[in-house]
Design a protein around this motif. Structure first.
Motif, short mmCIF file in Angstrom:
data_model
loop_
_atom_site.label_atom_id
_atom_site.label_comp_id
_atom_site.label_asym_id
_atom_site.label_seq_id
_atom_site.Cartn_x
_atom_site.Cartn_y
_atom_site.Cartn_z
N ASP A 13 -2.17 23.57 14.68
CA ASP A 13 -2.62 22.95 13.44
C ASP A 13 -1.72 23.36 12.29
OD1 ASP A 13 -4.70 21.66 14.73
OD2 ASP A 13 -6.12 23.27 14.37
N ALA A 14 -1.65 22.50 11.28
CA ALA A 14 -0.77 22.74 10.14
C ALA A 14 -1.40 22.13 8.90
CB ALA A 14 0.62 22.14 10.41
N ALA A 15 -0.68 22.17 7.79
CA ALA A 15 -1.20 21.61 6.55
C ALA A 15 -0.05 21.13 5.67
CB ALA A 15 -2.03 22.65 5.79
N VAL A 16 -0.36 20.15 4.82
CA VAL A 16 0.53 19.71 3.75
C VAL A 16 -0.30 19.65 2.47
CG1 VAL A 16 2.07 18.42 5.27
CG2 VAL A 16 0.10 17.26 4.23
N GLU A 17 0.37 19.37 1.36
CA GLU A 17 -0.32 19.25 0.07
C GLU A 17 -0.63 17.78 -0.19
OE1 GLU A 17 -1.22 21.93 -2.15
OE2 GLU A 17 -0.91 22.77 -0.16
N PRO A 18 -1.89 17.35 -0.04
CA PRO A 18 -2.17 15.91 -0.08
C PRO A 18 -1.93 15.24 -1.42
CG PRO A 18 -4.22 17.17 -0.02
CD PRO A 18 -3.10 18.15 0.22
N GLY A 35 0.83 -1.20 0.00
CA GLY A 35 0.00 0.00 0.00
C GLY A 35 0.86 1.24 0.00
N ALA A 36 0.54 2.19 -0.91
CA ALA A 36 1.35 3.41 -1.06
C ALA A 36 0.58 4.66 -0.71
CB ALA A 36 1.90 3.50 -2.48
N GLY A 37 -0.49 4.51 0.09
CA GLY A 37 -1.10 5.70 0.67
C GLY A 37 -0.21 6.28 1.73
N VAL A 38 -0.70 7.30 2.43
CA VAL A 38 0.17 8.00 3.37
C VAL A 38 0.59 7.10 4.53
CG1 VAL A 38 -1.70 9.03 4.75
CG2 VAL A 38 0.52 10.19 4.55
N PRO A 68 -7.45 4.43 10.63
CA PRO A 68 -7.25 5.66 11.39
C PRO A 68 -8.38 6.66 11.25
CG PRO A 68 -5.95 5.74 9.38
CD PRO A 68 -6.55 4.36 9.45
N GLY A 69 -9.32 6.40 10.33
CA GLY A 69 -10.44 7.33 10.15
C GLY A 69 -9.97 8.65 9.58
N GLY A 70 -10.62 9.73 9.98
CA GLY A 70 -10.22 11.05 9.49
C GLY A 70 -8.90 11.53 10.05
N ARG A 71 -8.21 10.69 10.82
CA ARG A 71 -6.92 11.06 11.41
C ARG A 71 -5.74 10.60 10.59
NH1 ARG A 71 -9.49 8.58 16.74
NH2 ARG A 71 -9.56 6.85 15.28
N GLY A 72 -6.00 9.92 9.45
CA GLY A 72 -4.90 9.29 8.72
C GLY A 72 -3.82 10.26 8.30
N ARG A 114 -4.34 6.44 -4.92
CA ARG A 114 -5.47 7.19 -5.47
C ARG A 114 -6.62 7.34 -4.48
NH1 ARG A 114 -5.97 7.88 -10.77
NH2 ARG A 114 -8.22 7.64 -10.69
N GLY A 115 -6.45 6.88 -3.25
CA GLY A 115 -7.55 6.85 -2.30
C GLY A 115 -7.59 8.06 -1.39
N ALA A 116 -7.94 7.79 -0.13
CA ALA A 116 -8.17 8.87 0.84
C ALA A 116 -6.93 9.71 1.08
CB ALA A 116 -8.67 8.28 2.16
N SER A 117 -5.75 9.16 0.86
CA SER A 117 -4.52 9.92 1.10
C SER A 117 -4.41 11.13 0.17
CB SER A 117 -3.30 9.02 0.91
OG SER A 117 -3.30 7.98 1.87
N LEU A 118 -5.09 11.08 -0.97
CA LEU A 118 -5.13 12.23 -1.87
C LEU A 118 -6.41 13.03 -1.71
CD1 LEU A 118 -2.98 10.27 -3.18
CD2 LEU A 118 -3.62 11.30 -5.35
N ARG A 119 -7.49 12.37 -1.32
CA ARG A 119 -8.81 13.00 -1.31
C ARG A 119 -9.12 13.53 0.08
NH1 ARG A 119 -12.03 8.39 -4.86
NH2 ARG A 119 -10.23 7.83 -6.15
N ASN A 120 -8.26 14.38 0.59
CA ASN A 120 -8.45 14.93 1.94
C ASN A 120 -8.00 16.39 1.95
OD1 ASN A 120 -5.60 15.15 3.25
ND2 ASN A 120 -5.59 13.15 2.25
N PHE A 121 -8.08 16.99 3.12
CA PHE A 121 -7.77 18.41 3.25
C PHE A 121 -6.27 18.69 3.35
CE2 PHE A 121 -12.07 18.02 4.89
CZ PHE A 121 -12.71 19.08 4.28
N GLY A 122 -5.48 17.68 3.67
CA GLY A 122 -4.07 17.93 3.94
C GLY A 122 -3.85 18.61 5.28
N GLN A 123 -4.83 18.51 6.17
CA GLN A 123 -4.69 19.15 7.47
C GLN A 123 -3.93 18.26 8.45
OE1 GLN A 123 -8.95 19.91 8.01
NE2 GLN A 123 -8.43 22.03 8.37
N ILE A 124 -3.02 18.85 9.16
CA ILE A 124 -2.39 18.22 10.32
C ILE A 124 -3.14 18.80 11.51
CG2 ILE A 124 -0.21 17.67 11.45
CD1 ILE A 124 -0.47 16.96 8.39
#
Length: 373
Positions: A139-144, A7-10, A352-356, A36-46
């Motif tokens: 709180d922080a952010a990255v580019e998902p 698996g190559a998600g986050v 991990p849910g929305g915490r991934g 192509r899954g949730a690791s890309l389809r999120n806010f990028g929020q830490i």
């Protein structure tokens, strides 16, 4: 040691990162060409601010440290220590923010209650109507979308890392050994399965009765805003969603101020983050009942756009993308992740849910520590 990461998600990529960092050889296998899954389809929020206390908060805080340190080495992650603001509009919402600031761990979370004028100094793009805001400095952010690609490129610079795409692992053959759908066998000292929300097939065979469910959401992204949105932005409905805000004040909010019908029907909150290109990622909804709809519906988009515009005090730029995504969540939502040894030398890490996105570096670090890497 040789580690096979499936698996190559986050979550999977962070397991590969920690293994390589500790001097091990890693083979990472991904069924798609790239994640192509949730690791890309999120806010990028830490997102540290809303986490429950204890293990969840400790994990988020450690992950925040790791994201920042990895971001210094991998600029393509787009790590930004931007904090978040949650504007409030009335006494009920204000009371929840005040209760949050009164928590014993408020300083660790970076909580501070600010006036509307102070909030606008922190984030001048917020020209709408509100009375105060909860400022969460940690709180922080990255580019998902590019994050996994950037991490992979950094890993490829090591002579201890191999990436195999377009391969689905179909069978566990023995201790630390799996076979993919090309017929190739991959053997290591440890196999870590990080399937994201793909919980059928091999995962079901290895872990029947897995205490993990799938959750679907809808989100969207705009054209560039034309000015900086210097923080993430949430609305008071996010108080209802994140466990850190549980309090008598939240009970009063829930009892006396109903969500808008669309927000209630789709279990919504506003989260809004600016991307590196200036566009805004905005959402989101939560759907738990299976089977999920195959289409997206417009009412939630209209609702979340209206809330975003009310804080910005201006119309949103043109909506450029809309999408749905699915992630895996432990049915016991107090658990950070489901980590289980499913065969000799084979571990499953999911849910991990929305915490991934927030917690993945620390989740992977814990796996590495527990497995003695």
């Amino acid at each position: 040691m040789r580690v096979i990461v499936v698996g190559a998600g986050v979550v999977g990529t962070m397991h590969a990162w920690h293994a390589v960092e500790r001097g091990h050889e890693v083979v990472q296998i991904e069924r798609e060409s790239e994640a192509r899954g949730a690791s890309l389809r999120n806010f990028g929020q830490i997102w540290v601010s809303g986490r429950a206390g204890g293990e969840e908060l400790d994990t988020a805080l450690r992950a925040r440290e790791l994201w920042e340190s990895i971001g210094e080495r991998v600029p393509g992650l787009g790590f930004r220590a931007i904090g978040s603001l949650t504007p409030v509009r009335n006494d009920l919402e204000l009371a929840v923010a005040e209760a949050a600031v009164a928590r014993p761990d408020a300083a660790v979370r970076g909580y501070k209650l600010v006036t509307a004028a102070e909030a606008r100094r922190i984030n001048p793009a917020l020209r709408g109507t509100f009375t105060a805001a909860l400022w969460c400095e940690r709180d922080a952010a990255v580019e998902p979308r590019p994050a996994q690609l950037a991490l992979k490129q950094a890993l490829l610079a090591s002579d201890r890392y191999t990436y195999l795409s377009g391969r689905e692992v179909r069978e566990v053959l023995g201790a630390g050994s799996v076979r993919d759908d090309h017929g190739d066998i991959h053997t290591g000292d440890a196999v870590v399965l990080c399937p994201g929300a793909t919980l059928s097939g091999l995962v079901r065979e290895l872990a029947p009765g897995l205490p993990v469910r799938r959750v679907r959401l809808q989100m969207m992204q705009t054209d560039p805003l034309g000015e900086p949105l210097t923080t993430s932005v949430a609305d008071a409905d996010s108080f209802r969603y994140y466990p850190a805000y549980a309090s008598g004040a939240l009970d009063a909010l829930n009892a006396e101020q109903a969500q808008a019908p669309t927000a209630a029907a789709h279990k919504m909150q506003l989260l809004m983050v600016q991307r590196g290109d200036g566009g805004l990622t905005i959402g989101d909804t939560h759907e738990y009942e299976h089977p999920f709809a195959f289409d997206t519906v417009e009412d939630p988009y209209e609702h979340v756009a209206a809330v975003a515009e009310s804080f910005l005090g201006r119309p949103l730029p043109r909506i450029r993308r809309r999408w749905a995504g699915v992630y895996a969540q432990c049915t016991d939502t107090s658990r950070v992740v489901h980590r289980q040894q499913v065969r000799d030398g084979v571990w499953l890490v999911t849910g991990p849910g929305g915490r991934g996105m927030t917690c993945s570096p620390a989740i992977a670090e814990t796996t590495a520590n527990e497995l003695g890497w």
